[in-house]
Write a protein that holds these residues in place. Structure first.
Motif, PDB file in Angstrom:
ATOM      1  N   LYS A 119       0.850  -1.196   0.000  1.00 37.65           N
ATOM      2  CA  LYS A 119       0.000   0.000   0.000  1.00 37.65           C
ATOM      3  C   LYS A 119       0.880   1.238   0.000  1.00 37.65           C
ATOM      4  O   LYS A 119       1.709   1.431   0.894  1.00 37.65           O
ATOM      5  CB  LYS A 119      -0.927   0.013   1.217  1.00 37.65           C
ATOM      6  N   LEU A 120       0.694   2.073  -1.003  1.00 41.12           N
ATOM      7  CA  LEU A 120       1.475   3.304  -1.153  1.00 41.12           C
ATOM      8  C   LEU A 120       0.823   4.435  -0.374  1.00 41.12           C
ATOM      9  O   LEU A 120      -0.400   4.611  -0.406  1.00 41.12           O
ATOM     10  CB  LEU A 120       1.561   3.669  -2.639  1.00 41.12           C
ATOM     11  N   ASP A 122      -0.207   8.327   0.619  1.00 40.88           N
ATOM     12  CA  ASP A 122      -0.751   9.406  -0.212  1.00 40.88           C
ATOM     13  C   ASP A 122       0.341  10.326  -0.741  1.00 40.88           C
ATOM     14  O   ASP A 122       0.245  10.839  -1.861  1.00 40.88           O
ATOM     15  CB  ASP A 122      -1.781  10.216   0.582  1.00 40.88           C
ATOM     16  N   GLU A 124       3.323   9.405  -1.437  1.00 42.19           N
ATOM     17  CA  GLU A 124       4.196   8.567  -2.259  1.00 42.19           C
ATOM     18  C   GLU A 124       5.648   8.578  -1.781  1.00 42.19           C
ATOM     19  O   GLU A 124       6.581   8.446  -2.570  1.00 42.19           O
ATOM     20  CB  GLU A 124       4.109   8.969  -3.738  1.00 42.19           C
ATOM     21  N   VAL A 127       5.831   2.971   1.444  1.00 41.08           N
ATOM     22  CA  VAL A 127       4.849   1.915   1.204  1.00 41.08           C
ATOM     23  C   VAL A 127       4.811   1.021   2.434  1.00 41.08           C
ATOM     24  O   VAL A 127       5.820   0.849   3.123  1.00 41.08           O
ATOM     25  CB  VAL A 127       5.159   1.052  -0.040  1.00 41.08           C
ATOM     26  N   LEU A 142       6.177  -0.646  -7.658  1.00 47.49           N
ATOM     27  CA  LEU A 142       6.755   0.696  -7.601  1.00 47.49           C
ATOM     28  C   LEU A 142       7.062   1.238  -8.992  1.00 47.49           C
ATOM     29  O   LEU A 142       6.919   2.436  -9.248  1.00 47.49           O
ATOM     30  CB  LEU A 142       8.023   0.679  -6.748  1.00 47.49           C
ATOM     31  N   ASP A 143       7.477   0.358  -9.891  1.00 34.03           N
ATOM     32  CA  ASP A 143       7.811   0.783 -11.244  1.00 34.03           C
ATOM     33  C   ASP A 143       6.631   1.476 -11.919  1.00 34.03           C
ATOM     34  O   ASP A 143       6.804   2.479 -12.619  1.00 34.03           O
ATOM     35  CB  ASP A 143       8.246  -0.432 -12.064  1.00 34.03           C
ATOM     36  N   ALA A 144       5.438   0.962 -11.693  1.00 26.48           N
ATOM     37  CA  ALA A 144       4.240   1.552 -12.304  1.00 26.48           C
ATOM     38  C   ALA A 144       3.961   2.953 -11.773  1.00 26.48           C
ATOM     39  O   ALA A 144       3.233   3.728 -12.403  1.00 26.48           O
ATOM     40  CB  ALA A 144       3.036   0.645 -12.055  1.00 26.48           C
ATOM     41  N   LYS A 145       4.552   3.290 -10.625  1.00 26.91           N
ATOM     42  CA  LYS A 145       4.357   4.609 -10.016  1.00 26.91           C
ATOM     43  C   LYS A 145       5.551   5.532 -10.250  1.00 26.91           C
ATOM     44  O   LYS A 145       5.571   6.656  -9.750  1.00 26.91           O
ATOM     45  CB  LYS A 145       4.148   4.457  -8.499  1.00 26.91           C
ATOM     46  N   LEU A 147       8.581   4.876  -9.098  1.00 28.79           N
ATOM     47  CA  LEU A 147       9.275   4.865  -7.814  1.00 28.79           C
ATOM     48  C   LEU A 147      10.194   3.650  -7.715  1.00 28.79           C
ATOM     49  O   LEU A 147      10.025   2.663  -8.429  1.00 28.79           O
ATOM     50  CB  LEU A 147       8.267   4.825  -6.664  1.00 28.79           C
ATOM     51  N   PRO A 224      11.574   8.577  -6.030  1.00 27.11           N
ATOM     52  CA  PRO A 224      11.247   8.731  -7.456  1.00 27.11           C
ATOM     53  C   PRO A 224      12.457   8.444  -8.342  1.00 27.11           C
ATOM     54  O   PRO A 224      13.555   8.934  -8.090  1.00 27.11           O
ATOM     55  CB  PRO A 224      10.821  10.202  -7.552  1.00 27.11           C
ATOM     56  N   THR A 226      12.864   7.262 -12.713  1.00 22.63           N
ATOM     57  CA  THR A 226      12.252   6.706 -13.922  1.00 22.63           C
ATOM     58  C   THR A 226      13.272   6.207 -14.938  1.00 22.63           C
ATOM     59  O   THR A 226      12.900   5.542 -15.902  1.00 22.63           O
ATOM     60  CB  THR A 226      11.347   7.748 -14.608  1.00 22.63           C
TER      61      THR A 226
END
Length: 322
Positions: A119-120, A122, A124, A127, A142-145, A147, A224, A226
């Motif tokens: 669970k992330l 709010d 970010e 988790v 995390l990759d999808a976010k 992070l 963060p 990417t």
């Protein structure tokens, strides 16, 4: 994600097949009073796959049973039962303990791989993860976010066990060791009590991990990111001494950016020994990273440059396959 990861994330449970008609007498009262707990005895068709571990030296170890709790309450029940009945209890997640402590002969194995929630927050920045989360599942989420958090390069390693062993990996220079990411913990102690770790207990957990109980939940920091550079640079074996000495000079005499992480080990490719250097540049400033990569490659004769620009997720599995 590999089939192995998907297979062990959850497991079918059929009491008739998995408990069997003649379960160990030691477990009769646990079985009768907790019909929903997933208990796999030696006659279960799932027993051998579930007890498989990384270090094959201990693959022949035969535990009394494997139990897969799906919530903290079940963990508490199992711990209380084993303590009350003087049954040896071992905890496993990824099963990568070097000394086979996650698959102890004639013990009850508490397999927490189904405690795999994520669970992330709010903001970010953190988790909350289940104690049995596998690295691949966490990195994928995390990759999808956009992070990351420091993690092993092998997706089938349990994140918590890896972190409690220190937690070294390609992101640690930038963000700290895996254990440094832990903000809070929930633990089931030997009396079956469920507690949030106070500062003193959290300090102890960071140093001794599961020695204080079963870690069922952790809050960890995330960051963060990417894109980055990562992969292996392979040097001729006969130049290993020279290359390592030059790397030591750089690390010992210069101010090296925290975004750079280098690891050295020996390997074989096509039967030939060689020096393998793991290179990571943990920053979205890719050009500066390439400058450092070229400098490292200039230390010797490069047999192969496998460094790629990537997010962290593809890098994890790219390196693991090789």
């Amino acid at each position: 994600m590999s089939a192995a990861l998907d297979f062990f994330k959850t497991m079918d449970f059929n009491p008739t097949l998995d408990i069997g008609s003649s379960p160990p007498s030691h477990l009769q009262s646990l079985i009768s009073s907790n019909p929903n707990i997933k208990i796999y005895t030696r006659t279960s068709p799932h027993f051998d796959p579930l007890k498989s571990i990384w270090n094959l030296k201990y693959a022949s170890n035969e535990p009394l049973a494997l139990i897969r709790p799906t919530n903290v309450s079940e963990v508490s029940t199992i711990v209380k039962f084993c303590v009350a009945n003087d049954l040896p209890l071992a905890v496993r997640s990824g099963g990568h303990d070097l000394f086979g402590r996650s698959i102890v002969p004639d013990a009850v194995i508490l397999d927490i791989r189904e405690l795999n929630s994520i669970k992330l927050s709010d903001d970010e920045k953190t988790v909350v993860i289940g104690g049995g989360i596998q690295t691949g599942d966490l990195v994928n989420f995390l990759d999808a976010k956009g992070l990351v958090t420091p993690a092993s390069l092998a997706g089938i390693v349990g994140w918590a066990g890896w972190a409690f062993a220190g937690g070294f990996g390609p992101l640690v220079n930038a963000y700290g060791l895996g254990v440094d990411q832990i903000v809070s913990a929930r633990i089931v102690t030997s009396d079956g009590g469920v507690k949030e770790a106070d500062p003193e207990l959290l300090w102890g957990i960071k140093g001794a991990g599961g020695a204080f109980g079963v870690i069922t939940e952790l809050m960890i920091r995330v960051h963060p990111l990417t894109k980055m550079l990562g992969g292996m640079v392979l040097f001729q074996f006969d130049q290993a001494g020279k290359v390592i000495e030059e790397v030591q000079k750089i690390l010992g005499t210069e101010t090296v950016p925290k975004e750079l992480c280098i690891g050295v080990h020996f390997s074989k490719r096509g039967g030939a020994p060689m020096l393998s250097m793991a290179f990571s540049w943990v920053s979205e400033d890719i050009e500066e990273g390439r400058t450092w990569l070229e400098r490292i490659k200039g230390l010797g004769n490069v047999m192969m440059d496998m460094v790629i620009e990537s997010k962290f997720l593809p890098l994890v599995f790219h390196l693991h396959r090789h």
